[in-house]
Design a protein around this motif. Sequence first.
Motif, mmCIF file in Angstrom:
data_model
loop_
_atom_site.group_PDB
_atom_site.id
_atom_site.type_symbol
_atom_site.label_atom_id
_atom_site.label_comp_id
_atom_site.label_asym_id
_atom_site.label_seq_id
_atom_site.Cartn_x
_atom_site.Cartn_y
_atom_site.Cartn_z
ATOM 1 N N SER A 185 -4.020 9.830 -4.400
ATOM 2 C CA SER A 185 -3.782 8.429 -4.032
ATOM 3 C C SER A 185 -2.293 8.120 -3.949
ATOM 4 O O SER A 185 -1.872 7.315 -3.122
ATOM 5 C CB SER A 185 -4.479 7.467 -4.997
ATOM 6 O OG SER A 185 -3.910 7.526 -6.282
ATOM 7 N N GLU A 186 -1.483 8.773 -4.764
ATOM 8 C CA GLU A 186 -0.032 8.578 -4.680
ATOM 9 C C GLU A 186 0.498 9.083 -3.336
ATOM 10 O O GLU A 186 1.301 8.415 -2.680
ATOM 11 C CB GLU A 186 0.677 9.284 -5.831
ATOM 12 C CG GLU A 186 2.185 9.315 -5.715
ATOM 13 C CD GLU A 186 2.861 7.942 -5.699
ATOM 14 O OE1 GLU A 186 4.020 7.873 -5.245
ATOM 15 O OE2 GLU A 186 2.252 6.943 -6.131
ATOM 16 N N VAL A 187 0.029 10.235 -2.909
ATOM 17 C CA VAL A 187 0.478 10.764 -1.617
ATOM 18 C C VAL A 187 -0.074 9.913 -0.473
ATOM 19 O O VAL A 187 0.614 9.681 0.522
ATOM 20 C CB VAL A 187 0.103 12.251 -1.469
ATOM 21 C CG1 VAL A 187 0.463 12.780 -0.093
ATOM 22 C CG2 VAL A 187 0.818 13.080 -2.546
ATOM 23 N N LEU A 188 -1.285 9.409 -0.621
ATOM 24 C CA LEU A 188 -1.841 8.499 0.387
ATOM 25 C C LEU A 188 -0.976 7.245 0.511
ATOM 26 O O LEU A 188 -0.679 6.779 1.613
ATOM 27 C CB LEU A 188 -3.274 8.136 0.016
ATOM 28 C CG LEU A 188 -4.037 7.238 0.981
ATOM 29 C CD1 LEU A 188 -4.149 7.887 2.350
ATOM 30 C CD2 LEU A 188 -5.421 6.946 0.429
ATOM 31 N N TYR A 189 -0.544 6.706 -0.622
ATOM 32 C CA TYR A 189 0.367 5.551 -0.626
ATOM 33 C C TYR A 189 1.676 5.901 0.101
ATOM 34 O O TYR A 189 2.158 5.132 0.933
ATOM 35 C CB TYR A 189 0.656 5.127 -2.069
ATOM 36 C CG TYR A 189 1.791 4.141 -2.203
ATOM 37 C CD1 TYR A 189 1.590 2.793 -1.941
ATOM 38 C CD2 TYR A 189 3.062 4.563 -2.593
ATOM 39 C CE1 TYR A 189 2.640 1.886 -2.060
ATOM 40 C CE2 TYR A 189 4.105 3.661 -2.718
ATOM 41 C CZ TYR A 189 3.887 2.327 -2.444
ATOM 42 O OH TYR A 189 4.924 1.437 -2.559
ATOM 43 N N GLU A 190 2.232 7.059 -0.207
ATOM 44 C CA GLU A 190 3.479 7.483 0.456
ATOM 45 C C GLU A 190 3.293 7.590 1.960
ATOM 46 O O GLU A 190 4.164 7.186 2.732
ATOM 47 C CB GLU A 190 3.944 8.828 -0.115
ATOM 48 C CG GLU A 190 4.415 8.756 -1.546
ATOM 49 C CD GLU A 190 4.650 10.126 -2.171
ATOM 50 O OE1 GLU A 190 4.593 11.155 -1.446
ATOM 51 O OE2 GLU A 190 4.883 10.180 -3.389
ATOM 52 N N ASP A 235 0.714 0.864 -5.155
ATOM 53 C CA ASP A 235 1.883 0.000 -4.989
ATOM 54 C C ASP A 235 2.109 -0.865 -6.224
ATOM 55 O O ASP A 235 3.242 -0.989 -6.697
ATOM 56 C CB ASP A 235 1.733 -0.891 -3.755
ATOM 57 C CG ASP A 235 2.937 -1.786 -3.556
ATOM 58 O OD1 ASP A 235 4.042 -1.248 -3.341
ATOM 59 O OD2 ASP A 235 2.782 -3.020 -3.654
ATOM 60 N N VAL A 236 1.058 -1.441 -6.751
ATOM 61 C CA VAL A 236 1.195 -2.368 -7.877
ATOM 62 C C VAL A 236 1.456 -1.633 -9.188
ATOM 63 O O VAL A 236 2.392 -1.955 -9.924
ATOM 64 C CB VAL A 236 -0.068 -3.259 -8.004
ATOM 65 C CG1 VAL A 236 -0.021 -4.100 -9.269
ATOM 66 C CG2 VAL A 236 -0.198 -4.150 -6.778
ATOM 67 N N VAL A 237 0.648 -0.630 -9.490
ATOM 68 C CA VAL A 237 0.706 0.021 -10.795
ATOM 69 C C VAL A 237 1.877 0.991 -10.924
ATOM 70 O O VAL A 237 2.590 0.989 -11.929
ATOM 71 C CB VAL A 237 -0.633 0.731 -11.097
ATOM 72 C CG1 VAL A 237 -0.558 1.511 -12.392
ATOM 73 C CG2 VAL A 237 -1.759 -0.291 -11.145
#
Length: 191
Positions: free
Chosen positions: A99-104, A147-149
């Motif tokens: 999910s972090e890479v998806l956010y990026e 984004d939030v956390v």
Amino acid sequence: MRNVLAVLLAVVMCLGVTGCVCSVDPDDGTSTGENAIVAVIEADFEDTSWKAVSIDPKDYGITDDALKSVSLPEFHDYTLGELTAYYLHTDGAGAEGSSEVLYERFMEAPNAVLAYLALIGDQKAIGGPSGNDTAADELCRAIALADVVWHDATEEFDQILVKCKSVYPDGRIAGILKRLEDERQAAIGHL
């Protein structure tokens, strides 16, 4: 005389071409003139040449063993399809990393991610908080939560949403943008 005529013709043609792009106020939220051209150019540079649009990890050669493995893959090497399928079928550290890479990816190429989410359509995700959400809803939640956390609700994320909403005022992508915004607000409300 021919040279003078050729120069005059070239000047007239240049004036005609430059007159086709009208300037607009960038803060007025419209997607016309130069703003529309910039939006189209930016979208054209994002890779959307997917071999498949699927949420099934098997379609990308991701095995059940890989999903359950203690050692995580290098998510930055995954295509957008692999990344979304992996996220939707794993939990724990695998879900967090993907999910972090998806956010990026969303922050780097929002048009590509939005287009992919739109193409996923209404395919149901397995798992998730409700167990009944679509894959696109689960992925929107993952991006917004990241984004939030992990990034303290960045202003850049807000700016991307505003810009994309002006480019996609209605349709499936507008709905995805609304879901991203709603999920983000819900996460901020839980802090």
